[in-house]
Write an enzyme that holds these catalytic residues in place. Structure first.
Site, short mmCIF file in Angstrom:
data_model
loop_
_atom_site.label_atom_id
_atom_site.label_comp_id
_atom_site.label_asym_id
_atom_site.label_seq_id
_atom_site.Cartn_x
_atom_site.Cartn_y
_atom_site.Cartn_z
N LYS A 22 0.83 -1.23 0.00
CA LYS A 22 0.00 0.00 0.00
C LYS A 22 0.86 1.27 0.00
O LYS A 22 0.69 2.15 -0.83
CB LYS A 22 -0.90 -0.01 1.23
N ASN A 23 1.78 1.36 0.96
CA ASN A 23 2.48 2.63 1.11
C ASN A 23 3.50 2.88 0.01
O ASN A 23 3.86 4.02 -0.26
CB ASN A 23 3.10 2.73 2.51
N ARG A 97 -4.12 9.94 3.10
CA ARG A 97 -2.82 10.52 3.43
C ARG A 97 -1.93 10.62 2.17
O ARG A 97 -1.18 11.56 1.99
CB ARG A 97 -2.14 9.60 4.46
N ASP A 121 -5.05 7.87 8.79
CA ASP A 121 -5.44 7.46 10.13
C ASP A 121 -5.36 8.60 11.13
O ASP A 121 -4.42 9.40 11.10
CB ASP A 121 -4.52 6.33 10.61
N ASP A 319 3.90 0.45 11.91
CA ASP A 319 2.63 -0.07 11.38
C ASP A 319 2.36 -1.51 11.78
O ASP A 319 1.29 -2.04 11.53
CB ASP A 319 2.58 0.08 9.85
N MET A 341 6.26 6.66 17.84
CA MET A 341 5.99 7.70 16.84
C MET A 341 4.62 8.35 16.96
O MET A 341 4.49 9.55 16.73
CB MET A 341 6.10 7.08 15.45
#
Ligand SMILES: CC(=O)N[C@H]1[C@@H](OP(=O)(O)OP(=O)(O)OC[C@H]2O[C@@H](n3ccc(=O)[nH]c3=O)[C@H](O)[C@@H]2O)O[C@H](CO)[C@@H](O)[C@@H]1O
Ligand SMILES: C=C(OP(=O)(O)O)C(=O)O
Length: 434
Positions: A22-23, A97, A121, A319, A341
């Protein structure tokens, strides 16, 4: 709002192929804006965030052709800059995002871009300062409208610069790199993020004609070029999905083979699951997780309690902490999960506590998990998915639990996990979408 009804407590068995990352996809898709030539991208996951970004690009005037279920051809030879002034664009920008990464390419190629505060998120403050400080160093002029609408522009070409980032922001580094590849002169980015997503982006940009040194490190040197050309790119398998499947197998006592994992790109992920006592076997490029009745959390050499914490790459990705936490609830032993984080990513433990897990939320960043060693099963409840990774962690908990659970707001899970209900049902899970 869709929900999953889950009947838990069943062991699963079989093979599963991870989706494309995904990222990585969100970065790579934004990079098509850097050239007027065709870019063909394969292993694109069919998930909500990626679909939304493809729609945004199409509405901006990028030609989008679907060549197969996971392969698309993009050509940004007629980008409509006026679309950026429409309410539709603002709504699309706010919806995920990843939209933030159109800023760098648009500024570099067209001299301007604008964007509302992007979505994603709600897991704590997610400042964009690093993005803009970097783009301003390259010559971008930022104007803020209110607190959440940004306009950035440049007269003429961006110019190379030295910068030491105050934080190694993943999407921030991607934006700056995509600005710098078309800037005049040399850019040096120190404290750059270097996740596999970024390495993949840089490798693709090099194939398009960019000059980038230091790929995979936190010191990138980029010599700007006047134009970039087309290329082909294949996405890596999603390392967060791979970790989620390892966690799922352990929690449900299942034997699962995760296919074609590109194990060399997984960094600390496999060894972190091993620290929780989970056996993993590498069979070629597959990860075989055997059915385990019990797994025991390691301690430090002096016998003190283990901490698992996140860090920028090559440290452990934040994540996966929600999944690691849920897996620890059925281990033998104790672990401190320290989410450094993000401030608001651990509150979902309330739901696990309601299911019978033994967890002390010490503060917003730290939770101590005292494993049940499979002596008491969690029990099913009704819960809401607060964010993408907590959502999948709750799904894993529900699949391991005794009885029926309902997980509401599964659109959060759909943001990043492709047809997860169908794929897990194929392994023997009992999940129904309501
Ligand atoms: C679309 C996308 O790719 N999203 C990922 C991306 O988000 P994103 O790029 O938005 O995350 P950033 O890397 O910018 O930062 C994440 C958080 O960590 C903090 N921070 C970051 C770096 C640092 O050195 N110190 C520090 O404190 C930031 O202030 C922020 O609160 O990277 C995050 C961190 O891996 C992941 O959780 C997200 O899934
Ligand atoms: C936080 C995540 O996503 P996003 O940055 O899109 O909100 C994630 O992928 O875990």
């Amino acid at each position: 709002m869709a929900s999953f009804e889950v009947i838990g407590g069943k062991a699963l068995k079989g093979e599963i192929v991870p989706q494309g990352a995904k990222n990585e996809a969100l970065q790579i898709l934004c990079a098509v804006l850097l050239t007027d030539e065709p870019v063909t991208i394969s292993n694109i996951p069919e998930i909500r965030d990626v679909n939304k970004l493809i729609e945004l690009l199409r509405d901006m005037g990028v030609k989008v052709g679907k060549l197969s279920p996971d392969t698309y051809r993009f050509q940004a030879d007629a980008v409509n800059l006026d679309y950026l002034d429409t309410p539709e664009f603002v709504a699309q920008g706010r919806a995920l995002r990843g939209s933030v990464m159109i800023l760098g390419p648009m500024l570099a190629r067209f001299g301007k871009c604008q964007l509302p505060k992007p979505g994603g998120d709600k897991i704590g403050r997610r400042p964009l300062d690093t993005h803009f400080v970097g783009l301003e160093k390259l010559g971008g002029k930022l104007t803020l409208e209110g607190k959440d609408f940004y306009r950035i522009s440049t007269e003429g070409r961006l110019h190379g610069a030295y910068m030491l980032l105050d934080e190694a922001s993943v999407t921030g580094t991607a934006n700056i790199v995509m600005g710098a590849v078309l800037a005049e002169g040399i850019t040096t980015i120190y404290n750059a993020a270097c996740e596999p997503y970024l390495q993949q982006l840089c490798k693709m940009l090099v194939r398009m004609g960019a000059k980038i040194n230091g790929i995979g490190s936190n010191l990138l040197t980029i010599e700007g070029v006047e134009r970039l050309g087309g290329t082909e790119h294949r996405m890596l398998p999603d390392m967060i999905e791979i970790g989620s499947f390892i966690g799922l197998a352990a929690m449900t006592g299942s034997e699962i083979t995760i296919k074609d994992c590109q194990i060399q790109e997984l960094g600390l992920i496999p060894d972190t699951f091993r620290k929780l006592g989970i056996q993993l076997e590498f069979r070629g490029d597959d990860i075989f997780v055997p059915a385990q009745e019990h797994y025991e959390i390691a301690t430090y050499l002096d016998g003190s309690i283990l901490t698992i914490s996140d860090h920028t790459w090559p440290g452990l990705t934040p994540d996966l902490l929600s999944v690691l936490l849920v897996v620890a609830t059925q281990a033998k032993g104790t672990v401190l999960i320290h989410q450094k984080m993000f401030e608001s990513r651990l509150f979902f433990v309330d739901k696990l506590i309601d299911m019978g897990a033994q967890i002390i939320l010490c503060d917003p960043h730290r939770a101590t998990v005292i494993g049940l060693d499979q002596r008491n099963q969690l029990h099913g409840i009704t819960m809401t998915s607060p964010d993408i990774r907590a959502g999948v962690a709750l799904l894993i908990a529900a699949l391991s639990a005794d009885g029926r659970s309902v997980i509401e707001n599964v659109e959060q899970i759909d943001r990043g996990y492709q047809y997860i209900d169908k794929r897990l049902t194929a392994l023997g899970a009992q999940i129904r979408r309501l």
